[in-house]
Design a protein around this motif. Structure first.
Motif, mmCIF file in Angstrom:
data_model
loop_
_atom_site.group_PDB
_atom_site.id
_atom_site.type_symbol
_atom_site.label_atom_id
_atom_site.label_comp_id
_atom_site.label_asym_id
_atom_site.label_seq_id
_atom_site.Cartn_x
_atom_site.Cartn_y
_atom_site.Cartn_z
ATOM 1 N N TYR A 1 1.517 -3.422 7.474
ATOM 2 C CA TYR A 1 0.593 -4.290 8.197
ATOM 3 C C TYR A 1 -0.832 -3.794 7.999
ATOM 4 O O TYR A 1 -1.015 -2.623 7.649
ATOM 5 C CB TYR A 1 0.960 -4.339 9.688
ATOM 6 C CG TYR A 1 1.020 -2.996 10.362
ATOM 7 C CD1 TYR A 1 -0.082 -2.512 11.065
ATOM 8 C CD2 TYR A 1 2.150 -2.187 10.287
ATOM 9 C CE1 TYR A 1 -0.040 -1.285 11.678
ATOM 10 C CE2 TYR A 1 2.189 -0.954 10.894
ATOM 11 C CZ TYR A 1 1.106 -0.516 11.590
ATOM 12 O OH TYR A 1 1.143 0.719 12.199
ATOM 13 N N PRO A 2 -1.854 -4.569 8.175
ATOM 14 C CA PRO A 2 -1.765 -6.031 8.300
ATOM 15 C C PRO A 2 -1.416 -6.648 6.948
ATOM 16 O O PRO A 2 -1.597 -6.033 5.913
ATOM 17 C CB PRO A 2 -3.176 -6.434 8.735
ATOM 18 C CG PRO A 2 -4.064 -5.377 8.158
ATOM 19 C CD PRO A 2 -3.248 -4.106 8.169
ATOM 20 N N ASN A 3 -0.939 -7.843 6.992
ATOM 21 C CA ASN A 3 -0.614 -8.572 5.766
ATOM 22 C C ASN A 3 -0.799 -10.047 6.057
ATOM 23 O O ASN A 3 -0.005 -10.610 6.783
ATOM 24 C CB ASN A 3 0.816 -8.282 5.332
ATOM 25 C CG ASN A 3 1.100 -8.786 3.937
ATOM 26 O OD1 ASN A 3 0.194 -9.118 3.180
ATOM 27 N ND2 ASN A 3 2.368 -8.849 3.602
ATOM 28 N N PRO A 4 -1.848 -10.668 5.550
ATOM 29 C CA PRO A 4 -2.810 -10.236 4.538
ATOM 30 C C PRO A 4 -3.724 -9.123 5.046
ATOM 31 O O PRO A 4 -3.870 -8.906 6.234
ATOM 32 C CB PRO A 4 -3.600 -11.488 4.201
ATOM 33 C CG PRO A 4 -3.222 -12.534 5.169
ATOM 34 C CD PRO A 4 -2.066 -12.055 5.953
ATOM 35 N N PHE A 5 -4.359 -8.420 4.084
ATOM 36 C CA PHE A 5 -5.189 -7.254 4.393
ATOM 37 C C PHE A 5 -6.493 -7.324 3.616
ATOM 38 O O PHE A 5 -6.665 -8.176 2.748
ATOM 39 C CB PHE A 5 -4.429 -5.972 4.055
ATOM 40 C CG PHE A 5 -4.074 -5.866 2.599
ATOM 41 C CD1 PHE A 5 -4.893 -5.178 1.726
ATOM 42 C CD2 PHE A 5 -2.926 -6.466 2.093
ATOM 43 C CE1 PHE A 5 -4.577 -5.084 0.379
ATOM 44 C CE2 PHE A 5 -2.605 -6.373 0.755
ATOM 45 C CZ PHE A 5 -3.429 -5.683 -0.103
ATOM 46 N N ASN A 6 -7.411 -6.407 3.930
ATOM 47 C CA ASN A 6 -8.675 -6.325 3.207
ATOM 48 C C ASN A 6 -8.668 -5.110 2.284
ATOM 49 O O ASN A 6 -8.221 -5.203 1.166
ATOM 50 C CB ASN A 6 -9.861 -6.287 4.167
ATOM 51 C CG ASN A 6 -10.091 -7.641 4.818
ATOM 52 O OD1 ASN A 6 -10.058 -8.653 4.150
ATOM 53 N ND2 ASN A 6 -10.310 -7.647 6.121
ATOM 54 N N ASP A 7 -9.147 -3.975 2.743
ATOM 55 C CA ASP A 7 -9.261 -2.804 1.875
ATOM 56 C C ASP A 7 -8.214 -1.725 2.132
ATOM 57 O O ASP A 7 -8.123 -0.761 1.379
ATOM 58 C CB ASP A 7 -10.649 -2.183 2.006
ATOM 59 C CG ASP A 7 -11.725 -3.074 1.397
ATOM 60 O OD1 ASP A 7 -11.403 -3.831 0.470
ATOM 61 O OD2 ASP A 7 -12.878 -3.003 1.848
ATOM 62 N N PHE A 8 -7.456 -1.878 3.195
ATOM 63 C CA PHE A 8 -6.461 -0.866 3.531
ATOM 64 C C PHE A 8 -5.192 -1.532 4.042
ATOM 65 O O PHE A 8 -5.257 -2.534 4.741
ATOM 66 C CB PHE A 8 -6.997 0.071 4.623
ATOM 67 C CG PHE A 8 -8.249 0.789 4.215
ATOM 68 C CD1 PHE A 8 -8.175 1.969 3.500
ATOM 69 C CD2 PHE A 8 -9.497 0.277 4.523
ATOM 70 C CE1 PHE A 8 -9.328 2.632 3.107
ATOM 71 C CE2 PHE A 8 -10.651 0.926 4.143
ATOM 72 C CZ PHE A 8 -10.567 2.111 3.427
ATOM 73 N N GLN B 1 8.049 -5.646 -0.927
ATOM 74 C CA GLN B 1 7.465 -6.698 -0.093
ATOM 75 C C GLN B 1 6.218 -7.257 -0.747
ATOM 76 O O GLN B 1 5.406 -6.527 -1.314
ATOM 77 C CB GLN B 1 7.114 -6.145 1.284
ATOM 78 C CG GLN B 1 6.547 -7.204 2.210
ATOM 79 C CD GLN B 1 6.394 -6.698 3.614
ATOM 80 O OE1 GLN B 1 7.143 -5.859 4.078
ATOM 81 N NE2 GLN B 1 5.405 -7.212 4.321
ATOM 82 N N LYS B 2 6.061 -8.581 -0.625
ATOM 83 C CA LYS B 2 4.841 -9.241 -1.105
ATOM 84 C C LYS B 2 3.724 -8.928 -0.123
ATOM 85 O O LYS B 2 3.901 -9.036 1.087
ATOM 86 C CB LYS B 2 5.054 -10.739 -1.205
ATOM 87 C CG LYS B 2 3.820 -11.500 -1.669
ATOM 88 C CD LYS B 2 4.090 -12.984 -1.715
ATOM 89 C CE LYS B 2 2.826 -13.739 -2.086
ATOM 90 N NZ LYS B 2 3.036 -15.187 -2.063
ATOM 91 N N ILE B 3 2.564 -8.528 -0.664
ATOM 92 C CA ILE B 3 1.384 -8.296 0.152
ATOM 93 C C ILE B 3 0.223 -9.082 -0.458
ATOM 94 O O ILE B 3 0.211 -9.345 -1.648
ATOM 95 C CB ILE B 3 1.043 -6.793 0.264
ATOM 96 C CG1 ILE B 3 0.825 -6.164 -1.113
ATOM 97 C CG2 ILE B 3 2.119 -6.056 1.043
ATOM 98 C CD1 ILE B 3 0.375 -4.720 -1.070
ATOM 99 N N VAL B 4 -0.727 -9.475 0.382
ATOM 100 C CA VAL B 4 -1.841 -10.303 -0.071
ATOM 101 C C VAL B 4 -3.152 -9.659 0.341
ATOM 102 O O VAL B 4 -3.381 -9.394 1.526
ATOM 103 C CB VAL B 4 -1.751 -11.738 0.520
ATOM 104 C CG1 VAL B 4 -2.954 -12.568 0.087
ATOM 105 C CG2 VAL B 4 -0.458 -12.403 0.103
ATOM 106 N N LYS B 5 -4.029 -9.415 -0.657
ATOM 107 C CA LYS B 5 -5.360 -8.895 -0.372
ATOM 108 C C LYS B 5 -6.329 -10.061 -0.298
ATOM 109 O O LYS B 5 -6.393 -10.888 -1.182
ATOM 110 C CB LYS B 5 -5.808 -7.922 -1.451
ATOM 111 C CG LYS B 5 -7.185 -7.357 -1.154
ATOM 112 C CD LYS B 5 -7.575 -6.236 -2.053
ATOM 113 C CE LYS B 5 -8.922 -5.690 -1.618
ATOM 114 N NZ LYS B 5 -9.364 -4.606 -2.475
ATOM 115 N N MET B 6 -7.096 -10.098 0.787
ATOM 116 C CA MET B 6 -8.071 -11.179 0.992
ATOM 117 C C MET B 6 -9.454 -10.729 0.590
ATOM 118 O O MET B 6 -9.791 -9.605 0.571
ATOM 119 C CB MET B 6 -8.053 -11.608 2.444
ATOM 120 C CG MET B 6 -6.702 -12.152 2.826
ATOM 121 S SD MET B 6 -6.611 -12.799 4.482
ATOM 122 C CE MET B 6 -7.805 -14.077 4.450
#
Length: 76
Positions: free
Chosen positions: A4-11, A71-76
């Motif tokens: 977590y978080p997911n989506p995330f920014n820099d970490f 797990q799929k993760i998404v960077k915003m």
């Protein structure tokens, strides 16, 4: 393991609860399954710094004898 978080920014925070393994390998792959980041995580709360990867969808793979997660993760 919890991501977590997911989506995330820099970490991305990864929480791992395991009894026998003390260090766990991780790899982040892009959509073409090209490795873009890798490292080691300790048991408990760890933070993966993702400032060097571009925005988009990725696969985070965590592997050890006791903990295996993809797990799929998404960077915003």
């Amino acid at each position: 393991a919890e991501i977590y978080p997911n989506p995330f920014n820099d970490f991305v925070r990864v929480t791992i609860n395991a009894k026998q393994t003390s260090v766990i390998d991780y790899v982040i792959y892009d959509a073409t399954m090209r490795e873009v980041e890798n490292g080691k995580l300790n048991i408990g709360d760890e933070i993966i710094n993702t400032q060097n990867i571009a925005r988009g969808a990725y696969i985070l793979k965590i592997n050890s004898g006791e903990v295996n997660l993809q797990q799929k993760i998404v960077k915003m």
